[in-house]
Motif scaffolding. Sequence first.
Motif, PDB file in Angstrom:
ATOM      1  N   UNK A  14       0.807  -1.212   0.000  1.00 20.79           N
ATOM      2  CA  UNK A  14       0.000   0.000   0.000  1.00 20.79           C
ATOM      3  C   UNK A  14       0.838   1.258   0.000  1.00 20.79           C
ATOM      4  N   UNK A  15       0.252   2.341   0.493  1.00 19.11           N
ATOM      5  CA  UNK A  15       0.923   3.638   0.489  1.00 19.11           C
ATOM      6  C   UNK A  15       2.210   3.611   1.303  1.00 19.11           C
ATOM      7  N   UNK A  16       3.091   4.526   0.961  1.00 19.22           N
ATOM      8  CA  UNK A  16       4.280   4.705   1.768  1.00 19.22           C
ATOM      9  C   UNK A  16       5.376   3.689   1.517  1.00 19.22           C
ATOM     10  N   UNK A  17       5.270   2.897   0.444  1.00 22.64           N
ATOM     11  CA  UNK A  17       6.272   1.855   0.211  1.00 22.64           C
ATOM     12  C   UNK A  17       7.327   2.252  -0.812  1.00 22.64           C
ATOM     13  N   UNK A  18       7.145   3.383  -1.483  1.00 23.57           N
ATOM     14  CA  UNK A  18       8.200   3.890  -2.361  1.00 23.57           C
ATOM     15  C   UNK A  18       8.889   5.028  -1.611  1.00 23.57           C
ATOM     16  N   UNK A  19      10.051   4.712  -1.053  1.00 21.39           N
ATOM     17  CA  UNK A  19      10.806   5.668  -0.254  1.00 21.39           C
ATOM     18  C   UNK A  19      12.187   5.891  -0.871  1.00 21.39           C
ATOM     19  N   UNK A  20      13.013   6.650  -0.208  1.00 20.24           N
ATOM     20  CA  UNK A  20      14.330   6.991  -0.748  1.00 20.24           C
ATOM     21  C   UNK A  20      15.127   5.762  -1.224  1.00 20.24           C
ATOM     22  N   UNK A  21      15.177   4.664  -0.442  1.00 18.60           N
ATOM     23  CA  UNK A  21      15.955   3.502  -0.912  1.00 18.60           C
ATOM     24  C   UNK A  21      15.418   2.868  -2.196  1.00 18.60           C
ATOM     25  N   UNK A  22      14.145   3.135  -2.520  1.00 19.73           N
ATOM     26  CA  UNK A  22      13.547   2.528  -3.717  1.00 19.73           C
ATOM     27  C   UNK A  22      13.794   3.339  -4.984  1.00 19.73           C
ATOM     28  N   UNK A  23      14.386   4.528  -4.877  1.00 19.12           N
ATOM     29  CA  UNK A  23      14.612   5.363  -6.063  1.00 19.12           C
ATOM     30  C   UNK A  23      15.411   4.583  -7.107  1.00 19.12           C
ATOM     31  N   UNK A  24      14.876   4.502  -8.287  1.00 17.91           N
ATOM     32  CA  UNK A  24      15.550   3.807  -9.382  1.00 17.91           C
ATOM     33  C   UNK A  24      15.232   2.331  -9.486  1.00 17.91           C
ATOM     34  N   UNK A  25      14.523   1.790  -8.486  1.00 18.17           N
ATOM     35  CA  UNK A  25      14.319   0.338  -8.442  1.00 18.17           C
ATOM     36  C   UNK A  25      13.350  -0.169  -9.505  1.00 18.17           C
ATOM     37  N   UNK A  26      12.369   0.638  -9.879  1.00 15.43           N
ATOM     38  CA  UNK A  26      11.365   0.159 -10.831  1.00 15.43           C
ATOM     39  C   UNK A  26      12.012  -0.131 -12.185  1.00 15.43           C
ATOM     40  N   UNK A  27      12.789   0.800 -12.680  1.00 16.04           N
ATOM     41  CA  UNK A  27      13.453   0.605 -13.970  1.00 16.04           C
ATOM     42  C   UNK A  27      14.522  -0.480 -13.851  1.00 16.04           C
ATOM     43  N   UNK A  28      15.266  -0.455 -12.750  1.00 14.30           N
ATOM     44  CA  UNK A  28      16.358  -1.432 -12.576  1.00 14.30           C
ATOM     45  C   UNK A  28      15.841  -2.863 -12.557  1.00 14.30           C
ATOM     46  N   UNK A  29      14.610  -3.049 -12.094  1.00 15.69           N
ATOM     47  CA  UNK A  29      14.074  -4.407 -11.962  1.00 15.69           C
ATOM     48  C   UNK A  29      13.468  -4.959 -13.245  1.00 15.69           C
ATOM     49  N   UNK A  30      13.362  -4.131 -14.271  1.00 14.69           N
ATOM     50  CA  UNK A  30      12.824  -4.620 -15.544  1.00 14.69           C
ATOM     51  C   UNK A  30      13.955  -5.311 -16.300  1.00 14.69           C
ATOM     52  N   UNK A  31      13.825  -6.598 -16.493  1.00 12.78           N
ATOM     53  CA  UNK A  31      14.858  -7.349 -17.197  1.00 12.78           C
ATOM     54  C   UNK A  31      14.995  -6.898 -18.645  1.00 12.78           C
ATOM     55  N   UNK A  32      16.176  -7.072 -19.166  1.00 12.52           N
ATOM     56  CA  UNK A  32      16.478  -6.624 -20.532  1.00 12.52           C
ATOM     57  C   UNK A  32      15.546  -7.251 -21.561  1.00 12.52           C
ATOM     58  N   UNK A  33      15.108  -8.474 -21.298  1.00 15.41           N
ATOM     59  CA  UNK A  33      14.276  -9.179 -22.271  1.00 15.41           C
ATOM     60  C   UNK A  33      12.811  -9.270 -21.855  1.00 15.41           C
ATOM     61  N   UNK A  34      12.431  -8.470 -20.852  1.00 19.49           N
ATOM     62  CA  UNK A  34      11.059  -8.582 -20.346  1.00 19.49           C
ATOM     63  C   UNK A  34      10.139  -7.644 -21.130  1.00 19.49           C
ATOM     64  N   UNK A  35       9.684  -8.130 -22.265  1.00 22.12           N
ATOM     65  CA  UNK A  35       8.876  -7.311 -23.174  1.00 22.12           C
ATOM     66  C   UNK A  35       7.568  -6.866 -22.537  1.00 22.12           C
ATOM     67  N   UNK A  36       6.893  -7.753 -21.811  1.00 23.36           N
ATOM     68  CA  UNK A  36       5.593  -7.416 -21.221  1.00 23.36           C
ATOM     69  C   UNK A  36       5.725  -6.253 -20.243  1.00 23.36           C
TER      70      UNK A  36
END
Length: 348
Positions: A14-36
């Motif tokens: 829920x709310x409050x789970x994207x904090x300073x340590x998570x900056x950049x994590x969304x893009x970083x977690x997308x695998x190079x071949x993960x088309x979906x």
Amino acid sequence: MTTTRRTALVVCPGRGTYNRPELGSIIANIGANHTAAKHALAQIDQTRAALKLPTVTELDQAPHYKSTLHQHATNAAALIYAGGYLDYLAINQEQFDIVALTGNSMGWYTTMACAGCWDIATTTRLVTSMAELTAAGAGAQFIYPLVDSEWRPHPGYEAAVAEQLARHEGELYLSIHYGGYAVLAGTTEACQAAVAALPRVDDRFPMILPGHAAFHTAMMTNAADQAQQLWPAHLFHPPSIPLIDGRGHIWTPQAVNTAALQQYTLDHQVTQTYHFTRAIQVAVKEFAPDHIILLGPGAGLGGAVAQALIAMNWQGLDSKTTFAERQQAELPYILSMGIPQQRSLVAS
């Protein structure tokens, strides 16, 4: 990792789970071949751009974390939804058979998205809209423990919370049953008075949650009324996977009335206590998953989920120590995608 396909309950934060340590994590977690995942993020970004709001990519790739930017209601909602949804797409479904979905608070919207109740553009617009409507409400929200250091019930803390709820009846509410914690919300004055009166615990609690209004209380009635006008039932679709909501009610795909799902999502879920603890307990009792997978962003759900299990002595879990020992297994029972080592066991 075992090659046997194992069943899993998936839980959305829920709310409050994207904090300073998570900056950049969304893009970083997308695998190079993960088309979906790439395609989904492009759709989310396009919808945000059409709303003239910062895209998830822009927010996640910002050079610095800024509370005024990243914790702004409409931006936080998009980051939480996008992070969770993209994590869901990353689960290796050749390894895990997802048997049910649930979530905490705003995580209910991510849960609905993962189950296909809305398309990506609709979900992106809806989470933004709900963030605007609920953030416009008055009041505040704070969190306080109900358990001791071993995550067992602490009668003193429970009594202290009950006393404050009784003292400020009609102005202070139980917002979320969150594992071993009570999330309380209400008028700013009642929250401030309760925070001042409650005994301090671990030099952290009671903890005011910045930027939060009186979520999951009667003070959100106006937001709920507006939401039902903006998001009619015909936009809702039956889920593809069973859902467990904030009452512990199971929505079975073959038996879902979309008008009822719309009313729950935009009325009860907005204005009544969210019982995350019960949702977890019902899910494990009814579906008996081999594992519980926690989506990101962040890794904050683990404690609350474990506390909900300890409260029912699930599979012999009776303390924080027992839980920590169980998590040392090669393939832990609870797998958090916000923890790199555990993510590698889950993601394709």
